[in-house]
Design an enzyme around this catalytic site. Sequence first.
Site, PDB file in Angstrom:
ATOM      1  N   HIS A  38       4.953  -0.933  -1.652  1.00 56.27           N
ATOM      2  CA  HIS A  38       4.145   0.118  -1.032  1.00 56.27           C
ATOM      3  C   HIS A  38       4.296   0.030   0.485  1.00 56.27           C
ATOM      4  O   HIS A  38       4.555   1.015   1.147  1.00 56.27           O
ATOM      5  CB  HIS A  38       2.679  -0.028  -1.459  1.00 56.27           C
ATOM      6  CG  HIS A  38       1.761   1.011  -0.881  1.00 56.27           C
ATOM      7  ND1 HIS A  38       0.423   1.072  -1.182  1.00 56.27           N
ATOM      8  CD2 HIS A  38       1.986   2.008  -0.011  1.00 56.27           C
ATOM      9  CE1 HIS A  38      -0.129   2.082  -0.515  1.00 56.27           C
ATOM     10  NE2 HIS A  38       0.792   2.657   0.207  1.00 56.27           N
ATOM     11  N   GLU A  90       4.733   5.028   6.360  1.00 58.11           N
ATOM     12  CA  GLU A  90       4.646   3.575   6.526  1.00 58.11           C
ATOM     13  C   GLU A  90       5.123   3.145   7.908  1.00 58.11           C
ATOM     14  O   GLU A  90       4.549   2.272   8.540  1.00 58.11           O
ATOM     15  CB  GLU A  90       5.440   2.859   5.432  1.00 58.11           C
ATOM     16  CG  GLU A  90       4.857   3.038   4.026  1.00 58.11           C
ATOM     17  CD  GLU A  90       3.448   2.469   3.871  1.00 58.11           C
ATOM     18  OE1 GLU A  90       3.196   1.355   4.349  1.00 58.11           O
ATOM     19  OE2 GLU A  90       2.590   3.153   3.286  1.00 58.11           O
ATOM     20  N   HIS A 147       2.210   1.666  10.123  1.00 59.57           N
ATOM     21  CA  HIS A 147       2.270   0.201  10.113  1.00 59.57           C
ATOM     22  C   HIS A 147       3.478  -0.383  10.852  1.00 59.57           C
ATOM     23  O   HIS A 147       3.365  -1.392  11.527  1.00 59.57           O
ATOM     24  CB  HIS A 147       2.281  -0.300   8.659  1.00 59.57           C
ATOM     25  CG  HIS A 147       1.169   0.242   7.825  1.00 59.57           C
ATOM     26  ND1 HIS A 147      -0.143  -0.159   7.977  1.00 59.57           N
ATOM     27  CD2 HIS A 147       1.150   1.175   6.842  1.00 59.57           C
ATOM     28  CE1 HIS A 147      -0.916   0.491   7.115  1.00 59.57           C
ATOM     29  NE2 HIS A 147      -0.155   1.313   6.416  1.00 59.57           N
TER      30      HIS A 147
END
Length: 249
Positions: free
Chosen positions: A65, A112, A116
């Site tokens: 993920h 993502e 992040h």
Amino acid sequence: MAFLSFPLSMIFIILTLHYGSSSDPIYLRKTHEWKKLILTHHWPVTVCKMDQVQCDNLPDYWTLHGLWPDKSQMCNKSWPFDYSEIKDIMTEMNKWWPDVLHPNRTQLWKHEWQKHGTCAASLEALNSQHKYFSKAIDMYKMTDLNSALQKSGIVPSTKYYQMKDITNALVDIYGVVPKIQCLLPQQGEDAQTLGQIEFCFTKEFQIRNCTDKSDALHFYEYQTNKELQVCDQELNTLYPPIKCLEDSP
Ligand SMILES: *[C@@H]1O[C@H](CO)[C@@H](O)[C@H](O)[C@H]1NC(C)=O
Ligand SMILES: *[C@@H]1O[C@H](CO)[C@@H](O)[C@H](O)[C@H]1NC(C)=O
Ligand SMILES: *[C@@H]1O[C@H](CO)[C@@H](O)[C@H](O)[C@H]1NC(C)=O
């Protein structure tokens, strides 16, 4: 000039005091120094169940993920996702880090990276998109969650598991405490559904416990998907096989 500069500097001071206040909730401090990396795996069947979508050709293994710094998000809005930087690892990306809900698309990776990756990039080992995505895949392969579960006899099944059996198996194999998340029992169900497993790493990429007394509770709430919760150790737990989805209308 003097007439203008006094009020402007006052405004500046007021803004500085307001936004720089150390009483800001921790999740608002975007530049907060992060301490650990969270390697998150999700179970594709549960991902589709959460979104109540019919998914075809689901992987029958836990997929990646994300790789998340624990205390910061959205660190650099002027560093957009660039597909061309990871073209050479596309085969691996599609296999281990697929966008389960949007096959053949890049929106998961874009998300993502922006949320992040731009924060993880404060480490030299992760300071480019190519480094970030390929390191995450290396970590995923090293962790090898799929074989760990299989070796412990924890396989997708229509029978329920006891949560402690899953937790103990993982703690035995890895020697650290992961964070295991479930979807709460849905209407008509008497079990929670296993959804996500997170392993934590130091900034030197050593696996470590995810538990940390100093973690602010609301940061966790903020970061995780609202529909997933830390699994209840007392509830029956379903680790749903792909077949299970196909059977339901
Ligand atoms: C944000 O990313 C851009 C593009 O890579 C880079 O030039 C800039 O230095 C970064 N800013 C910070 C604060 O890291
Ligand atoms: C999309 O992905 C599926 C399964 O991952 C694959 O079989 C199919 O060939 C892909 N389609 C395109 C257009 O890449
Ligand atoms: C990790 O957690 C386990 C179980 O709570 C504990 O026994 C162990 O000492 C912890 N390890 C570290 C490095 O903190």
